[in-house]
Scaffold this active site. Structure first.
Site, PDB file in Angstrom:
ATOM      1  N   LYS A   1       0.532  -1.478  -0.146  1.00  0.00           N
ATOM      2  CA  LYS A   1       0.107   0.342   0.158  1.00  0.00           C
ATOM      3  C   LYS A   1       1.339   1.268   0.222  1.00  0.00           C
ATOM      4  CE  LYS A   1      -3.326  -2.026  -0.445  1.00  0.00           C
ATOM      5  NZ  LYS A   1      -3.987  -3.953   1.142  1.00  0.00           N
TER       6      LYS A   1
HETATM    7  C1  PLP Z   1     -10.323  -3.169  -0.626  1.00  0.00           C
HETATM    8  C2  PLP Z   1      -9.267  -4.269   0.049  1.00  0.00           C
HETATM    9  N1  PLP Z   1      -9.819  -4.281   0.967  1.00  0.00           N
HETATM   10  C3  PLP Z   1      -9.741  -4.779   2.666  1.00  0.00           C
HETATM   11  C4  PLP Z   1      -8.057  -5.275   2.351  1.00  0.00           C
HETATM   12  C5  PLP Z   1      -7.309  -6.101   3.266  1.00  0.00           C
HETATM   13  O1  PLP Z   1      -6.609  -5.399   4.383  1.00  0.00           O
HETATM   14  P1  PLP Z   1      -5.128  -5.834   5.233  1.00  0.00           P
HETATM   15  O2  PLP Z   1      -4.960  -7.097   4.370  1.00  0.00           O
HETATM   16  O3  PLP Z   1      -4.725  -4.513   5.882  1.00  0.00           O
HETATM   17  O4  PLP Z   1      -6.243  -7.025   5.851  1.00  0.00           O
HETATM   18  C6  PLP Z   1      -7.255  -5.201   1.422  1.00  0.00           C
HETATM   19  C7  PLP Z   1      -6.154  -5.952   1.274  1.00  0.00           C
HETATM   20  O5  PLP Z   1      -5.045  -5.825   0.359  1.00  0.00           O
HETATM   21  C8  PLP Z   1      -8.073  -4.468   0.127  1.00  0.00           C
HETATM   22  O6  PLP Z   1      -7.239  -4.587  -1.054  1.00  0.00           O
END
Ligand code: PLP
Length: 400
Positions: free
Chosen positions: A196
């Site tokens: 990210k």
């Molecule tokens: C659109 C979206 N929502 C939620 C998440 C979840 O984030 P995390 O990996 O930090 O749990 C991601 C992860 O890449 C994502 O791309």
């Protein structure tokens, strides 16, 4: 090497000797120093580092409350729980997302209702409005690839006022009509996974202007307890538990890394934008390649650069393009298979035809490498590889 060479998938020499990832974090010495200082501070979790990271997020996103949590997924779980959503409820969302968005709804006991996307690849306001029933309790939009969903248009289209959660895992630093992501929805969730804009290793945050929601999310982050460990000093040792929470806390050293990374966000966004603009100018003449949408008034954070491959015009289908790019050492990938067509969701009764535009989009998308650590020469490799694959595909009858 030129586009005229045979692609690696057809027996030519691969363009790259070292693979080019689609996304990658950048860590500076300053980031490492910040983590070391936090580790030596005597506080490993919670405390001033977390509070300082939250304050920096509030300032950057122009929102009164930021609650740092252990992942973007935890942020979604807490956002849904803070609205009291559970069994018997429905939440409208988009299928063009990581499974985490929909699974947060399922884990709460509610039912995800998948509505179609618009030209911006985000939840279409009209489709979302048509998906609202008497059971709908909220909507979750997704800022696909870093482009903010038009939350105002969505609210205006709804048959009645409903809370909007913006899954902004892709879009920290983006803006709509000059307003930063974080200030647009009722609750905005962020992810700080390494690919990210900024990272804490694993981590996330909920942002909201509503003090009651922020308070609930803080409690849910910490087992539903009425006070945190640092608040229970001296004579303040009593606590109560008022709701069913869990441990979704971020460590102090992760927060210190996030705070340090956030200081470079402007630089990171500028570099991502520069690379995206350069891709646009270099890819626009390759037959069958559709460029990412750029709706007016929206500034993307360019988490992903996702093209659309029109199989007829390009000469082969999307899966062949990804395989062929990977054979060149370019780790192109798919964001995302439509969530409602994944086995888990099919087994729960979802199927093709639910969201036709999203389904067609997800069959065409290819994510090309885009991250601040890549060079122009890396990017040139991607473009040459794609052009080479297209020329070969257009003249290889077996592929059509
Ligand atoms: C659109 C979206 N929502 C939620 C998440 C979840 O984030 P995390 O990996 O930090 O749990 C991601 C992860 O890449 C994502 O791309």
């Amino acid at each position: 090497m030129t586009p005229d060479n045979l692609p690696a998938v057809a027996g030519g020499p691969p363009l790259r000797s070292s693979p080019l990832a689609y996304g990658r974090h950048v860590l500076t010495d300053r980031d490492v120093d910040a983590v070391v200082v936090a580790l030596r501070s005597g506080t490993l979790t919670g405390g001033l580092d977390v509070a300082s990271f939250e304050a920096a997020l509030e300032a950057r996103c122009d929102v009164p409350h930021a609650v740092a949590v252990s992942s973007g997924t935890a942020a979604l779980d807490l956002a849904v729980a803070s609205l009291g959503i559970g069994a018997g409820d429905e939440v409208v969302t988009t299928p063009v997302t990581f499974v985490s968005t929909a699974s947060a709804i399922v884990r709460s006991g509610a039912v995800p209702v998948f509505a179609d996307v618009g030209d911006d690849r985000c939840l279409d306001p009209g489709a979302a409005a048509r998906a609202v029933t008497s059971r709908t309790r909220a909507l979750i939009t997704v800022d696909y690839s870093g482009l903010p969903a038009d939350v105002e248009a969505l609210r205006a289209a709804l048959p009645r006022p409903l809370p909007v959660i913006a899954d902004a895992a892709h879009s920290l630093g983006a803006s709509l009509g000059g307003r930063p992501v974080g200030s647009l929805a009722d609750i905005t969730t962020l992810s700080f996974h390494p690919v990210k804009q900024i990272t804490t290793g694993e981590g996330g945050a909920c942002l909201t202007a509503d003090p009651a929601l922020a308070d609930r999310i803080r409690r849910l982050r910490n087992h539903g307890m009425t006070s945190s460990a640092e608040e229970r000093g001296g004579m303040q040792w009593r606590y109560d538990v008022t709701c069913l929470g869990s441990n979704h806390r971020l460590t102090a050293f992760q927060a210190a890394l996030g705070r340090s990374q956030l200081d470079r966000l402007v630089e990171v966004l500028a570099r991502r934008r520069q690379l995206a603009d350069r891709y646009d100018s270099m890819l626009r003449d390759i037959p069958g390649v559709g460029l990412p949408p750029r709706p007016p008034g929206r500034q993307s954070a360019w988490h992903l650069y996702a093209i659309e491959v029109a199989a007829e015009a390009f000469g082969c289908d999307r899966d062949t393009v990804i395989d062929a790019l990977r054979a060149e050492g370019i780790e192109a990938t798919l964001h995302y298979p439509a969530v409602h067509l994944l086995s888990l969701y099919r087994s729960r009764g979802y199927g093709p035809g639910t969201a036709p535009r999203a389904e067609a989009l997800c069959s065409r998308l290819v994510t090309l490498p885009l991250h601040p650590a890549m060079s122009e020469s890396d990017q040139d490799d991607v473009v040459v590889a794609l052009a080479r694959i297209q020329r070969w595909a257009a003249t290889a009858p077996a592929l059509r």
